[in-house]
Design a protein around this motif. Structure first.
Motif, PDB file in Angstrom:
ATOM      1  N   GLY A  71       1.166  -4.695  -3.811  1.00 24.41           N
ATOM      2  CA  GLY A  71       2.436  -5.136  -3.250  1.00 24.41           C
ATOM      3  C   GLY A  71       3.081  -6.224  -4.078  1.00 24.41           C
ATOM      4  O   GLY A  71       2.533  -6.670  -5.086  1.00 24.41           O
ATOM      5  N   PRO A  72       4.266  -6.620  -3.701  1.00 25.08           N
ATOM      6  CA  PRO A  72       4.997  -6.109  -2.532  1.00 25.08           C
ATOM      7  C   PRO A  72       5.669  -4.759  -2.790  1.00 25.08           C
ATOM      8  O   PRO A  72       5.734  -4.313  -3.926  1.00 25.08           O
ATOM      9  CB  PRO A  72       6.046  -7.189  -2.294  1.00 25.08           C
ATOM     10  N   LEU A  73       6.170  -4.164  -1.716  1.00 18.94           N
ATOM     11  CA  LEU A  73       6.912  -2.914  -1.794  1.00 18.94           C
ATOM     12  C   LEU A  73       8.360  -3.250  -2.137  1.00 18.94           C
ATOM     13  O   LEU A  73       9.034  -3.960  -1.394  1.00 18.94           O
ATOM     14  CB  LEU A  73       6.830  -2.189  -0.446  1.00 18.94           C
ATOM     15  N   ASP A  74       8.834  -2.771  -3.296  1.00 20.89           N
ATOM     16  CA  ASP A  74      10.193  -3.113  -3.740  1.00 20.89           C
ATOM     17  C   ASP A  74      11.257  -2.516  -2.831  1.00 20.89           C
ATOM     18  O   ASP A  74      12.298  -3.130  -2.587  1.00 20.89           O
ATOM     19  CB  ASP A  74      10.410  -2.613  -5.172  1.00 20.89           C
ATOM     20  N   SER A  75      11.043  -1.304  -2.369  1.00 20.34           N
ATOM     21  CA  SER A  75      11.990  -0.658  -1.457  1.00 20.34           C
ATOM     22  C   SER A  75      11.261   0.426  -0.683  1.00 20.34           C
ATOM     23  O   SER A  75      10.248   0.966  -1.158  1.00 20.34           O
ATOM     24  CB  SER A  75      13.166  -0.051  -2.226  1.00 20.34           C
ATOM     25  N   TYR A  76      11.767   0.692   0.501  1.00 21.21           N
ATOM     26  CA  TYR A  76      11.166   1.731   1.338  1.00 21.21           C
ATOM     27  C   TYR A  76      12.173   2.875   1.415  1.00 21.21           C
ATOM     28  O   TYR A  76      13.207   2.761   2.077  1.00 21.21           O
ATOM     29  CB  TYR A  76      10.852   1.186   2.719  1.00 21.21           C
ATOM     30  N   PRO A  77      11.916   3.999   0.713  1.00 18.44           N
ATOM     31  CA  PRO A  77      12.907   5.077   0.580  1.00 18.44           C
ATOM     32  C   PRO A  77      13.210   5.778   1.897  1.00 18.44           C
ATOM     33  O   PRO A  77      12.410   5.765   2.845  1.00 18.44           O
ATOM     34  CB  PRO A  77      12.245   6.036  -0.414  1.00 18.44           C
ATOM     35  N   LEU A  78      14.370   6.423   1.940  1.00 16.81           N
ATOM     36  CA  LEU A  78      14.754   7.191   3.126  1.00 16.81           C
ATOM     37  C   LEU A  78      14.092   8.568   3.148  1.00 16.81           C
ATOM     38  O   LEU A  78      13.831   9.121   4.219  1.00 16.81           O
ATOM     39  CB  LEU A  78      16.284   7.356   3.170  1.00 16.81           C
ATOM     40  N   LYS A  79      13.816   9.121   1.972  1.00  9.58           N
ATOM     41  CA  LYS A  79      13.215  10.457   1.898  1.00  9.58           C
ATOM     42  C   LYS A  79      11.797  10.417   2.445  1.00  9.58           C
ATOM     43  O   LYS A  79      10.944   9.653   1.976  1.00  9.58           O
ATOM     44  CB  LYS A  79      13.225  10.959   0.452  1.00  9.58           C
ATOM     45  N   GLU A  80      11.539  11.280   3.432  1.00 10.13           N
ATOM     46  CA  GLU A  80      10.266  11.211   4.131  1.00 10.13           C
ATOM     47  C   GLU A  80       9.072  11.547   3.249  1.00 10.13           C
ATOM     48  O   GLU A  80       7.985  11.009   3.414  1.00 10.13           O
ATOM     49  CB  GLU A  80      10.285  12.138   5.351  1.00 10.13           C
ATOM     50  N   LYS A  81       9.267  12.456   2.284  1.00 14.45           N
ATOM     51  CA  LYS A  81       8.164  12.816   1.396  1.00 14.45           C
ATOM     52  C   LYS A  81       7.678  11.575   0.646  1.00 14.45           C
ATOM     53  O   LYS A  81       6.467  11.383   0.462  1.00 14.45           O
ATOM     54  CB  LYS A  81       8.615  13.900   0.416  1.00 14.45           C
ATOM     55  N   LYS A  82       8.604  10.724   0.198  1.00 14.17           N
ATOM     56  CA  LYS A  82       8.240   9.504  -0.503  1.00 14.17           C
ATOM     57  C   LYS A  82       7.606   8.502   0.466  1.00 14.17           C
ATOM     58  O   LYS A  82       6.662   7.780   0.094  1.00 14.17           O
ATOM     59  CB  LYS A  82       9.474   8.894  -1.164  1.00 14.17           C
ATOM     60  N   ARG A  83       8.101   8.480   1.682  1.00  8.30           N
ATOM     61  CA  ARG A  83       7.523   7.580   2.681  1.00  8.30           C
ATOM     62  C   ARG A  83       6.067   7.951   2.981  1.00  8.30           C
ATOM     63  O   ARG A  83       5.216   7.077   3.140  1.00  8.30           O
ATOM     64  CB  ARG A  83       8.345   7.623   3.969  1.00  8.30           C
ATOM     65  N   VAL A  84       5.805   9.257   3.052  1.00 10.76           N
ATOM     66  CA  VAL A  84       4.441   9.706   3.312  1.00 10.76           C
ATOM     67  C   VAL A  84       3.502   9.211   2.219  1.00 10.76           C
ATOM     68  O   VAL A  84       2.390   8.744   2.494  1.00 10.76           O
ATOM     69  CB  VAL A  84       4.387  11.249   3.423  1.00 10.76           C
ATOM     70  N   ALA A  85       3.933   9.287   0.959  1.00  5.90           N
ATOM     71  CA  ALA A  85       3.100   8.823  -0.156  1.00  5.90           C
ATOM     72  C   ALA A  85       2.805   7.327  -0.021  1.00  5.90           C
ATOM     73  O   ALA A  85       1.675   6.875  -0.248  1.00  5.90           O
ATOM     74  CB  ALA A  85       3.793   9.120  -1.479  1.00  5.90           C
ATOM     75  N   ILE A  86       3.820   6.570   0.356  1.00  3.31           N
ATOM     76  CA  ILE A  86       3.653   5.115   0.506  1.00  3.31           C
ATOM     77  C   ILE A  86       2.742   4.790   1.681  1.00  3.31           C
ATOM     78  O   ILE A  86       1.819   3.965   1.572  1.00  3.31           O
ATOM     79  CB  ILE A  86       5.029   4.438   0.663  1.00  3.31           C
ATOM     80  N   ILE A  87       2.973   5.447   2.805  1.00  2.00           N
ATOM     81  CA  ILE A  87       2.171   5.175   4.001  1.00  2.00           C
ATOM     82  C   ILE A  87       0.719   5.601   3.776  1.00  2.00           C
ATOM     83  O   ILE A  87      -0.221   4.935   4.225  1.00  2.00           O
ATOM     84  CB  ILE A  87       2.777   5.902   5.227  1.00  2.00           C
ATOM     85  N   ARG A  88       0.523   6.713   3.051  1.00  2.00           N
ATOM     86  CA  ARG A  88      -0.840   7.150   2.731  1.00  2.00           C
ATOM     87  C   ARG A  88      -1.567   6.043   1.948  1.00  2.00           C
ATOM     88  O   ARG A  88      -2.732   5.762   2.179  1.00  2.00           O
ATOM     89  CB  ARG A  88      -0.816   8.444   1.916  1.00  2.00           C
ATOM     90  N   HIS A  89      -0.844   5.436   1.002  1.00  2.00           N
ATOM     91  CA  HIS A  89      -1.456   4.351   0.230  1.00  2.00           C
ATOM     92  C   HIS A  89      -1.753   3.149   1.119  1.00  2.00           C
ATOM     93  O   HIS A  89      -2.820   2.528   1.020  1.00  2.00           O
ATOM     94  CB  HIS A  89      -0.524   3.935  -0.913  1.00  2.00           C
ATOM     95  N   LEU A  90      -0.815   2.787   1.977  1.00  2.00           N
ATOM     96  CA  LEU A  90      -1.018   1.625   2.852  1.00  2.00           C
ATOM     97  C   LEU A  90      -2.227   1.805   3.759  1.00  2.00           C
ATOM     98  O   LEU A  90      -2.911   0.824   4.084  1.00  2.00           O
ATOM     99  CB  LEU A  90       0.241   1.375   3.684  1.00  2.00           C
ATOM    100  N   ALA A  91      -2.500   3.032   4.133  1.00  2.00           N
ATOM    101  CA  ALA A  91      -3.664   3.297   4.993  1.00  2.00           C
ATOM    102  C   ALA A  91      -4.963   2.919   4.308  1.00  2.00           C
ATOM    103  O   ALA A  91      -5.955   2.581   4.966  1.00  2.00           O
ATOM    104  CB  ALA A  91      -3.679   4.763   5.403  1.00  2.00           C
ATOM    105  N   THR A  92      -4.965   2.960   2.956  1.00  2.00           N
ATOM    106  CA  THR A  92      -6.188   2.612   2.224  1.00  2.00           C
ATOM    107  C   THR A  92      -6.454   1.110   2.246  1.00  2.00           C
ATOM    108  O   THR A  92      -7.549   0.671   1.844  1.00  2.00           O
ATOM    109  CB  THR A  92      -6.090   3.081   0.754  1.00  2.00           C
TER     110      THR A  92
END
Length: 254
Positions: free
Chosen positions: A183-204
């Motif tokens: 981190g930090p996360l520079d931006s949180y995209p609107l496209k859900e596919k990109k959000r899934v990738a980010i959230i998957r990482h955060l889960a780790t």
């Protein structure tokens, strides 16, 4: 529209032309049009004549379906790509009509018009052969397999959002975590596919087989992104974490 079986579509071209296929596992000849089966070794009666299965299936096709030519020719345009006029010309050619006779029957005016149709149909035949070769080569080709990142078994709705290759996943994380994956996360995209990738990482960032309270979850997510509540909700919504109904406990789903 005529409904054709998978057996018809899977049959090699020569078998499709003859109208039947031999299945060695059952020792049977199967009509590709209607699916009727004729067992090898049995004798079939037709009028006063007796026939073995292989010969009788050809008789069956003639008696029940006229011919494979006529059956194929009269399939829906979506399957043949032929207009009604082209079908009529082909049927006349099959019957042996000359260009002049065909022109007279179809009232097209001249034999040269029919000759032009012959030429056009032969060109289509060439194109069909090339296309068939291309598709067969495509089927025989084994491209480098894409590896997709794992989909959580607990995901509430698995769809195209989760179809992310390892290469795509790495690119998304590099784009939105410019200072590194911690981190930090520079931006949180609107496209859900990109959000899934980010959230998957955060889960780790959360330990497996450990229960967190809401305050502890917030403490991990706050340094990542200002809207940590949204991240916390998406960890649940995308199926990477779960919580109790009162929100007092959170844990990573496995």
């Amino acid at each position: 529209m005529t409904t054709l079986s998978d057996l018809f579509w899977q049959a090699p071209l020569n078998d499709m032309k003859q109208g039947y296929i031999y299945q060695p596992e059952n020792d049977e000849y199967v009509c590709l049009i209607c699916g009727e089966r004729f067992v090898n070794g049995l004798i079939y009666e037709n009028g006063e004549q007796l026939y073995e299965a292989k010969k009788y299936v050809t008789i069956h096709i003639t008696q029940a379906h006229q011919s494979m030519f006529h059956f194929l020719l009269n399939l829906d345009k979506k399957m043949t790509g032929l207009t009604d006029h082209q079908k009529s010309i082909l049927e006349l050619f099959y019957a042996g009509a000359s260009d002049q006779d065909a022109a007279k029957t179809l009232n097209t005016g001249s034999a040269s018009t029919i000759r032009n149709h012959r030429f056009s149909l032969r060109e289509r035949q060439k194109q069909a052969k090339v296309f068939l070769a291309v598709m067969e080569l495509l089927g025989e080709h084994t491209p480098k397999k894409q590896t997709f990142v794992a989909i959580p078994a607990s995901a509430k709705q698995v769809d195209e959002r989760f179809a992310i290759t390892e290469q795509e996943n790495a690119k998304i994380l590099a784009t939105h975590f410019k200072q590194g994956l911690n981190g930090p996360l520079d931006s949180y995209p609107l496209k859900e596919k990109k959000r899934v990738a980010i959230i998957r990482h955060l889960a780790t960032l959360f330990a497996v087989n450990k229960t967190y309270n809401e305050k502890e979850v917030n403490a991990i997510l706050k340094p990542i992104y200002e809207d940590y509540v949204l991240l916390r909700r998406h960890l649940i919504d995308y199926g990477f974490m779960d919580r109790t109904l009162d929100g007092s406990s959170y844990w990573v789903k496995v």
